[in-house]
Design a protein around this motif. Sequence first.
Motif, PDB file in Angstrom:
ATOM      1  N   CYS A 160       0.843  -1.208   0.000  1.00 19.21           N
ATOM      2  CA  CYS A 160       0.000   0.000   0.000  1.00 19.21           C
ATOM      3  C   CYS A 160       0.873   1.251   0.000  1.00 19.21           C
ATOM      4  O   CYS A 160       0.635   2.198  -0.769  1.00 19.21           O
ATOM      5  CB  CYS A 160      -0.908   0.009   1.231  1.00 19.21           C
ATOM      6  N   LEU A 161       1.877   1.258   0.866  1.00 12.46           N
ATOM      7  CA  LEU A 161       2.764   2.414   0.950  1.00 12.46           C
ATOM      8  C   LEU A 161       3.531   2.618  -0.350  1.00 12.46           C
ATOM      9  O   LEU A 161       3.758   3.754  -0.782  1.00 12.46           O
ATOM     10  CB  LEU A 161       3.739   2.242   2.108  1.00 12.46           C
ATOM     11  N   ARG A 162       3.940   1.523  -0.983  1.00 18.04           N
ATOM     12  CA  ARG A 162       4.664   1.639  -2.241  1.00 18.04           C
ATOM     13  C   ARG A 162       3.785   2.287  -3.314  1.00 18.04           C
ATOM     14  O   ARG A 162       4.260   3.122  -4.103  1.00 18.04           O
ATOM     15  CB  ARG A 162       5.148   0.277  -2.717  1.00 18.04           C
ATOM     16  N   LEU A 163       2.521   1.940  -3.344  1.00 20.12           N
ATOM     17  CA  LEU A 163       1.609   2.559  -4.300  1.00 20.12           C
ATOM     18  C   LEU A 163       1.541   4.070  -4.089  1.00 20.12           C
ATOM     19  O   LEU A 163       1.516   4.850  -5.049  1.00 20.12           O
ATOM     20  CB  LEU A 163       0.202   1.950  -4.168  1.00 20.12           C
ATOM     21  N   VAL A 164       1.511   4.479  -2.824  1.00 22.35           N
ATOM     22  CA  VAL A 164       1.459   5.908  -2.509  1.00 22.35           C
ATOM     23  C   VAL A 164       2.740   6.601  -2.972  1.00 22.35           C
ATOM     24  O   VAL A 164       2.704   7.689  -3.558  1.00 22.35           O
ATOM     25  CB  VAL A 164       1.229   6.127  -1.004  1.00 22.35           C
ATOM     26  N   ALA A 165       3.890   5.961  -2.718  1.00 18.83           N
ATOM     27  CA  ALA A 165       5.165   6.551  -3.132  1.00 18.83           C
ATOM     28  C   ALA A 165       5.253   6.668  -4.646  1.00 18.83           C
ATOM     29  O   ALA A 165       5.694   7.696  -5.178  1.00 18.83           O
ATOM     30  CB  ALA A 165       6.324   5.706  -2.589  1.00 18.83           C
ATOM     31  N   GLU A 166       4.843   5.629  -5.344  1.00 21.65           N
ATOM     32  CA  GLU A 166       4.893   5.658  -6.809  1.00 21.65           C
ATOM     33  C   GLU A 166       3.980   6.731  -7.385  1.00 21.65           C
ATOM     34  O   GLU A 166       4.249   7.275  -8.458  1.00 21.65           O
ATOM     35  CB  GLU A 166       4.516   4.285  -7.367  1.00 21.65           C
ATOM     36  N   ALA A 167       2.913   7.053  -6.653  1.00 13.59           N
ATOM     37  CA  ALA A 167       1.996   8.107  -7.095  1.00 13.59           C
ATOM     38  C   ALA A 167       2.513   9.495  -6.735  1.00 13.59           C
ATOM     39  O   ALA A 167       1.910  10.497  -7.127  1.00 13.59           O
ATOM     40  CB  ALA A 167       0.617   7.885  -6.476  1.00 13.59           C
ATOM     41  N   GLY A 168       3.621   9.562  -5.986  1.00 18.50           N
ATOM     42  CA  GLY A 168       4.175  10.852  -5.593  1.00 18.50           C
ATOM     43  C   GLY A 168       3.352  11.567  -4.556  1.00 18.50           C
ATOM     44  O   GLY A 168       3.396  12.795  -4.455  1.00 18.50           O
ATOM     45  N   LEU A 169       2.604  10.809  -3.733  1.00 25.57           N
ATOM     46  CA  LEU A 169       1.728  11.398  -2.729  1.00 25.57           C
ATOM     47  C   LEU A 169       2.311  11.250  -1.326  1.00 25.57           C
ATOM     48  O   LEU A 169       3.242  10.480  -1.090  1.00 25.57           O
ATOM     49  CB  LEU A 169       0.346  10.743  -2.780  1.00 25.57           C
ATOM     50  N   GLN A 170       1.726  11.973  -0.407  1.00 25.15           N
ATOM     51  CA  GLN A 170       2.116  11.897   0.995  1.00 25.15           C
ATOM     52  C   GLN A 170       1.418  10.714   1.657  1.00 25.15           C
ATOM     53  O   GLN A 170       0.248  10.435   1.373  1.00 25.15           O
ATOM     54  CB  GLN A 170       1.728  13.184   1.713  1.00 25.15           C
ATOM     55  N   ALA A 171       2.136  10.009   2.527  1.00 28.31           N
ATOM     56  CA  ALA A 171       1.537   8.990   3.392  1.00 28.31           C
ATOM     57  C   ALA A 171       1.684   9.462   4.833  1.00 28.31           C
ATOM     58  O   ALA A 171       2.752   9.939   5.229  1.00 28.31           O
ATOM     59  CB  ALA A 171       2.222   7.636   3.207  1.00 28.31           C
ATOM     60  N   GLN A 172       0.609   9.349   5.602  1.00 25.74           N
ATOM     61  CA  GLN A 172       0.669   9.600   7.031  1.00 25.74           C
ATOM     62  C   GLN A 172       0.071   8.384   7.734  1.00 25.74           C
ATOM     63  O   GLN A 172      -0.999   7.909   7.337  1.00 25.74           O
ATOM     64  CB  GLN A 172      -0.107  10.865   7.406  1.00 25.74           C
ATOM     65  N   VAL A 173       0.768   7.884   8.747  1.00 22.03           N
ATOM     66  CA  VAL A 173       0.328   6.664   9.421  1.00 22.03           C
ATOM     67  C   VAL A 173       0.183   6.924  10.913  1.00 22.03           C
ATOM     68  O   VAL A 173       1.072   7.488  11.550  1.00 22.03           O
ATOM     69  CB  VAL A 173       1.303   5.497   9.178  1.00 22.03           C
ATOM     70  N   HIS A 174      -0.960   6.511  11.443  1.00 17.84           N
ATOM     71  CA  HIS A 174      -1.269   6.595  12.871  1.00 17.84           C
ATOM     72  C   HIS A 174      -0.434   5.556  13.611  1.00 17.84           C
ATOM     73  O   HIS A 174      -0.570   4.353  13.387  1.00 17.84           O
ATOM     74  CB  HIS A 174      -2.772   6.337  13.053  1.00 17.84           C
ATOM     75  N   GLY A 175       0.449   6.032  14.496  1.00 20.87           N
ATOM     76  CA  GLY A 175       1.265   5.117  15.284  1.00 20.87           C
ATOM     77  C   GLY A 175       1.402   5.603  16.709  1.00 20.87           C
ATOM     78  O   GLY A 175       1.948   6.682  16.943  1.00 20.87           O
ATOM     79  N   VAL A 176       0.927   4.816  17.678  1.00 21.12           N
ATOM     80  CA  VAL A 176       0.969   5.190  19.093  1.00 21.12           C
ATOM     81  C   VAL A 176       1.972   4.333  19.860  1.00 21.12           C
ATOM     82  O   VAL A 176       2.867   4.843  20.523  1.00 21.12           O
ATOM     83  CB  VAL A 176      -0.439   5.085  19.720  1.00 21.12           C
ATOM     84  N   GLY A 177       1.830   3.007  19.791  1.00 24.23           N
ATOM     85  CA  GLY A 177       2.668   2.114  20.576  1.00 24.23           C
ATOM     86  C   GLY A 177       4.063   1.933  20.007  1.00 24.23           C
ATOM     87  O   GLY A 177       4.295   2.130  18.807  1.00 24.23           O
ATOM     88  N   ASP A 178       5.009   1.517  20.860  1.00 16.28           N
ATOM     89  CA  ASP A 178       6.395   1.348  20.417  1.00 16.28           C
ATOM     90  C   ASP A 178       6.538   0.265  19.360  1.00 16.28           C
ATOM     91  O   ASP A 178       7.261   0.438  18.374  1.00 16.28           O
ATOM     92  CB  ASP A 178       7.322   1.091  21.611  1.00 16.28           C
ATOM     93  N   GLU A 179       5.838  -0.858  19.548  1.00 15.07           N
ATOM     94  CA  GLU A 179       5.928  -1.923  18.544  1.00 15.07           C
ATOM     95  C   GLU A 179       5.336  -1.469  17.220  1.00 15.07           C
ATOM     96  O   GLU A 179       5.884  -1.752  16.147  1.00 15.07           O
ATOM     97  CB  GLU A 179       5.224  -3.187  19.041  1.00 15.07           C
ATOM     98  N   THR A 180       4.238  -0.745  17.268  1.00 17.32           N
ATOM     99  CA  THR A 180       3.596  -0.248  16.046  1.00 17.32           C
ATOM    100  C   THR A 180       4.520   0.686  15.292  1.00 17.32           C
ATOM    101  O   THR A 180       4.657   0.599  14.067  1.00 17.32           O
ATOM    102  CB  THR A 180       2.300   0.511  16.391  1.00 17.32           C
ATOM    103  N   ILE A 181       5.146   1.617  16.005  1.00 19.37           N
ATOM    104  CA  ILE A 181       6.025   2.585  15.351  1.00 19.37           C
ATOM    105  C   ILE A 181       7.186   1.872  14.668  1.00 19.37           C
ATOM    106  O   ILE A 181       7.596   2.242  13.554  1.00 19.37           O
ATOM    107  CB  ILE A 181       6.508   3.632  16.370  1.00 19.37           C
ATOM    108  N   ASP A 182       7.701   0.810  15.295  1.00 21.01           N
ATOM    109  CA  ASP A 182       8.767   0.036  14.657  1.00 21.01           C
ATOM    110  C   ASP A 182       8.283  -0.580  13.341  1.00 21.01           C
ATOM    111  O   ASP A 182       9.018  -0.598  12.344  1.00 21.01           O
ATOM    112  CB  ASP A 182       9.248  -1.071  15.595  1.00 21.01           C
ATOM    113  N   VAL A 183       7.060  -1.103  13.332  1.00 17.05           N
ATOM    114  CA  VAL A 183       6.499  -1.687  12.112  1.00 17.05           C
ATOM    115  C   VAL A 183       6.362  -0.620  11.024  1.00 17.05           C
ATOM    116  O   VAL A 183       6.707  -0.846   9.854  1.00 17.05           O
ATOM    117  CB  VAL A 183       5.131  -2.340  12.397  1.00 17.05           C
TER     118      VAL A 183
END
Length: 728
Positions: A519-542
């Motif tokens: 999913c993120l690769r599709l956004v990058a190839e489209a030249g768009l911004q991605a923003q991801v909700h990340g709260v927990g430490d394990e999530t942020i690592d992912v």
Amino acid sequence: MQPDSSVLSYLERCPYNLDSEKNSQNAVAWEHRADYVSISELVLRSGAATELGRQLQGRTVALSGYLAPSLKNCSSTFLLTQGSSLPCMLCGNVHKIGAEIRIVLLKPQEASDMPVNEPVIITGQLNLDYKEGVHLAAATLRALAPAQGVAHRNRTWRAEVARRTQQPIRPYQWKAIQRGTAAPRVIGDGFAEFIIRNGHIHTLNSAAETVEAVAVRDGRFLAVGSDESVNVYAGPDTQIIDLKGRAAIPGLIDSHIHQIFHAFNVRSVDLLGARSIADVVKLISERVSSTPKNEWVQGSSGWHESLLAEGRLPTRWELDEVSPDHPVIIPRGGHVVAVNSKGLERAGITKDTPDPRGGVIVRDKDSGEATGVLLETAAYFARRVAPAMPPPEEMDNLLAQAMAELNSYGIVGVVDPVIDETTLASYCRLRDAEKITVRTDLLFKADSKEETRKGIALMKKQQSDSMLRFPGIKFMADGGVEGARLREPYQIVPGEQPRPDYHGLLIMPPGGEEEFVECLRLVAEAGLQAQVHGVGDETIDVIIRSYEKVNDEVPIDGLHWCLMHAFLPSEEAIKAMHDLGTMVTVQDHPVLLGHNQKRWWGEKRAEQAIPIRKLIDSGLLVGGGSDGPVVPVDPFLSMWWMTTRQTLLGYALGPSQAITPEEALELYTINNAYILGVEEERGSIEPGKLADMTILSQDILDIDPDEIRNTKALMTMVDGKIVYKRDF
């Protein structure tokens, strides 16, 4: 693979076979022809290659543009930019560079003789080498010729770039070039529509100037400086606003606020003033008495149970006392709801209903019955049957009211991070009716590869302007305080969180982390911004690991990718974000959510959450916001928390992570403008920029930080128009 029609069209219109070695020395003939490719045809401003660029990979082509030194301090490497990268003679800004391509010269010794910042035509071989960080480069230089009509060369530019980039830069300002501001700068001539004078106007420009006056014309700042220097723009029809010594700042930008949901809240039961379960029940009872039987009663989401004496959400049985015939839903933020028995019935939840994937149905520890409190995806059982979006005309009116309220707080711009086709349509109708008073950036929320493709197509289809923009896609990767994915287990919370092995929720697309990366690769190839909700430490690592995987194939630096919230980032994650060029947006959740951070996570993790000081000091670009209506939308409450780390319950969480008032103001203005990619137009008060500003009841840079929460906006200007004003 055969070239597509656009490639063939390009090759057919060229006067030479550009793949022929014997003709390469004749490329100087391009000086007299218009048959060349512009950079924007081959590469997006984000750095991603276009389809034509990919088709021409490895071929020899001729490009037109402006040469500028690369900041890599390499004599063989230059940038070819779509526009001149010299500072404007009038305002000092660098305007309209657009897309750029790195040029690697065959002979480094020729670098000193390059026509820097002049229109040129370069012939070379295209090379998409992502591993070296080169988005699209000319690996070999065949010929160089100044374009027609250019006579002079600016040979001092390389030295000027070196001089400017050696100056110290505050990491949280992210100013690439510091500009001297010894004298007021003006643009254009003629009279101003407004002159705002006799004040302390904090410009937030690169020199952090405070001036007395500004002049405004045609929606932009015309002049900035002393009263005397700006008064020369006063004409017979100029409106003079005397600040009487008051402070003014750039218009505030909230980089994460659910503006559309804030609009829904306009008609909901306001619970922020409740201080006990009895107060909540009483407020719900008052709305029940005026609502037809069997129709929903809905509370507002901008409150928190930590403000109640009991420190918990009401149960179904407590709500049933005043609403036996009405379904009731009380959202708390975006991740938790409380419903009564009628609400559970409408949602189809019984004692035997299993917890959904990614959610929790809170149950009574003795009977096993659902208490009415639903966490994360379980909350959607109730949300999907609760009141739907109102009819279009009513929705548009509510959205306009919400914008007017935000203007009253001095807010001139927001990022609304969760929209779909229906809510997007409301924004577009409001723009068409010229009723938008808050500049709005919209992010389409996607949770799968299919939805990502849908969102990209929808964003690409829209036409952005200064009032409404469509920059990218938002993803959820975990929940809120009660659902963040943590490496170490949560604490047991009697009656709410009984599991000793509970680690929270990792929210991924159906195909897991692999699909998330796709999913993120599709956004990058489209030249768009991605923003991801990340709260927990394990999530942020992912999230960061996924960003790195995408970056290995499609560079994301320059796409303004963000981590949202950043409650518990590890040291390793912070460093990786810095290396990737990732940005961060933070909000004042602990003002209300600190209570649950302590109960669910424990004191140590609660203290560490949202380490703004650490993030700023690491060199990351950090933007500020509220996440309203999850927490109140008041930006001065948010800046109060940033500078004191105080909560509404009267204690501080993580005071070592407090920042200065100057930094807090930068997070809400120029830093957010950088995150949006609009720093040339917004975020500071400078000649030529859009005339967005706010007049304050008190100078937040000259008071005790604990007093910042009491600040009010006295006037808000958007696009040179007064959209909110009270007497002062």
